[in-house]
Design a protein around this motif. Sequence first.
Motif, PDB file in Angstrom:
ATOM      1  N   PHE A  30       0.843  -1.211   0.000  1.00  0.00           N
ATOM      2  CA  PHE A  30       0.000   0.000   0.000  1.00  0.00           C
ATOM      3  C   PHE A  30       0.872   1.252   0.000  1.00  0.00           C
ATOM      4  O   PHE A  30       0.654   2.182  -0.796  1.00  0.00           O
ATOM      5  CB  PHE A  30      -0.930   0.005   1.215  1.00  0.00           C
ATOM      6  N   LEU A  31       1.869   1.297   0.878  1.00  0.00           N
ATOM      7  CA  LEU A  31       2.737   2.473   0.938  1.00  0.00           C
ATOM      8  C   LEU A  31       3.557   2.621  -0.343  1.00  0.00           C
ATOM      9  O   LEU A  31       3.815   3.745  -0.792  1.00  0.00           O
ATOM     10  CB  LEU A  31       3.656   2.380   2.152  1.00  0.00           C
ATOM     11  N   MET A  32       3.942   1.505  -0.942  1.00  0.00           N
ATOM     12  CA  MET A  32       4.653   1.591  -2.218  1.00  0.00           C
ATOM     13  C   MET A  32       3.757   2.200  -3.286  1.00  0.00           C
ATOM     14  O   MET A  32       4.212   2.992  -4.120  1.00  0.00           O
ATOM     15  CB  MET A  32       5.148   0.206  -2.641  1.00  0.00           C
ATOM     16  N   SER A  33       2.471   1.879  -3.253  1.00  0.00           N
ATOM     17  CA  SER A  33       1.538   2.475  -4.215  1.00  0.00           C
ATOM     18  C   SER A  33       1.381   3.970  -3.980  1.00  0.00           C
ATOM     19  O   SER A  33       1.038   4.719  -4.898  1.00  0.00           O
ATOM     20  CB  SER A  33       0.177   1.781  -4.139  1.00  0.00           C
ATOM     21  N   CYS A  34       1.640   4.407  -2.734  1.00  0.00           N
ATOM     22  CA  CYS A  34       1.585   5.837  -2.408  1.00  0.00           C
ATOM     23  C   CYS A  34       2.857   6.570  -2.828  1.00  0.00           C
ATOM     24  O   CYS A  34       2.895   7.812  -2.814  1.00  0.00           O
ATOM     25  CB  CYS A  34       1.375   6.032  -0.908  1.00  0.00           C
ATOM     26  N   GLY A  35       3.916   5.828  -3.157  1.00  0.00           N
ATOM     27  CA  GLY A  35       5.158   6.450  -3.583  1.00  0.00           C
ATOM     28  C   GLY A  35       6.371   6.113  -2.750  1.00  0.00           C
ATOM     29  O   GLY A  35       7.469   6.625  -3.003  1.00  0.00           O
ATOM     30  N   LEU A  36       6.214   5.230  -1.753  1.00  0.00           N
ATOM     31  CA  LEU A  36       7.330   4.908  -0.860  1.00  0.00           C
ATOM     32  C   LEU A  36       8.490   4.276  -1.621  1.00  0.00           C
ATOM     33  O   LEU A  36       8.300   3.371  -2.424  1.00  0.00           O
ATOM     34  CB  LEU A  36       6.860   3.938   0.232  1.00  0.00           C
TER      35      LEU A  36
END
Length: 477
Positions: A166-172
């Motif tokens: 999820f955080l990777m999808s946010c740009g992490l």
Amino acid sequence: MYTNDFNTGLSPLVEAGAIPPFVYCYPPRSSYRDLPEQWTIERIWEEDKKHSPTNGLNLYLHVPFCRYKCGFCNLYAVVSHDRSLYDRYTDALCKQLLDSARIIQERNLRTIYIGGGTPSLLSKQNFKQLFDTITSIYPNWRTVVEEVAIEASPDSITDDPEVVPFLMSCGLTRMNMGIQSLQREELREAGRSSANEDKIRKAIGIVKGHGLPNLSTDLIMGFSGQDDRTWRMSVEELASLRPETISTYFLTIRPDAWFHKTGKYEYMRDPRLYERYEYARAIFLGAGYVQESNVRYKIPGRGGYQQKVLQFRGIPYLGIGAGARTYTNTVDYLIGGSHKPQVSQVEDYIKAVNDGTLSISAGFVYSDEERIRKRLVLDNFDLNLRDLERYNVNQYRHLFEGILAEAVRVGMMVKLGEDKYQLTPKGFKYRDILSWHLYSDRVMALDREFYQTIQDKTAALPVPSDTPKERSPVSAA
């Protein structure tokens, strides 16, 4: 703060194996005091346009909540499991971000870092709200930002493995996972029995399994009960797990940390700890890592800590949240909180944001001399004095050239041309000794005064039990 006498030369302290506290900012929080009224946030950032080397900006969002507080921690963190508080705090962070929109929009946003505390405790909706707010202020941040990072605990990842994709999808792009050790008894000593070594291994596997570009982990030298054998075991296993970034720290116990109150950590300055530093360095370099700083190793082209590199080079750092610090080249300042964080202070921050009364708690005003010292203290890995000509560096050379010359003489630095210096392997090892030598007398005096006051207050309190355990929200607050 309670360091060796840095009025002596470099050689005696190096030979004695002195271990001063790790230098990650200058000046330290301990040097902040009340600011004159004319130093408003708006004026600080307007004035900073004259003093920063570029128009870049690092953005930091502080989330102070933890499930437990480690015995060595003196960061602005509180133990709380109150989801409604998390939601209200996220609302306040977003409002402060919007109130800071002009500062962000007038700069070139380079990095975003969500630190704490344990920000991975926030809900997915909380994170969506934060990133949506950043997008509303700086629509193309995904195109231009070089690094998006978050701090996380191993148990927060194992409890909800889906938070990583999820955080990777946010740009992490980078996760800092604090592990400190891979030995059960050392984790218990730190007050982290619920984040045992099995959960650490599982959490690392989860993060790497999702293909996050940069997993950053750390190990600490100097826990009670740690010996050369257990240190080697943690180092070797972590190298085999292949996180992209690894940091190794000497345990530092400040007077406002739980471990200091137990009175059992006076030995932490044992110079033999440098043998553990050397062992870790040899293992990590042998495993293909390169050394980025005195504490950090990275896999080339993948690891590293871009925000810290930029901060050390003078790129300003805007802090949002309770207890968050802001670093500029004009005034460093703190909003909300104190050296003794409490849930009530977080509530006060939320109220102040909503009421429009949020203000600077304390800060430090720079002169040209202090701007120069900031770069000398932090960026001595690769130092070019010509970069400091905007601060009239030639007027202040007499204050530091003798120290740099001694560093060259004792093999801690090499001089490349007239004004260029770089640390040698010996300089990396003893970098913090060099950095403390470059502090101004003013900052050293303020630092001593701050910690002596805490020490005096602590001495009047009852001595707590030896082991911090996992304290309740009430006792931690």
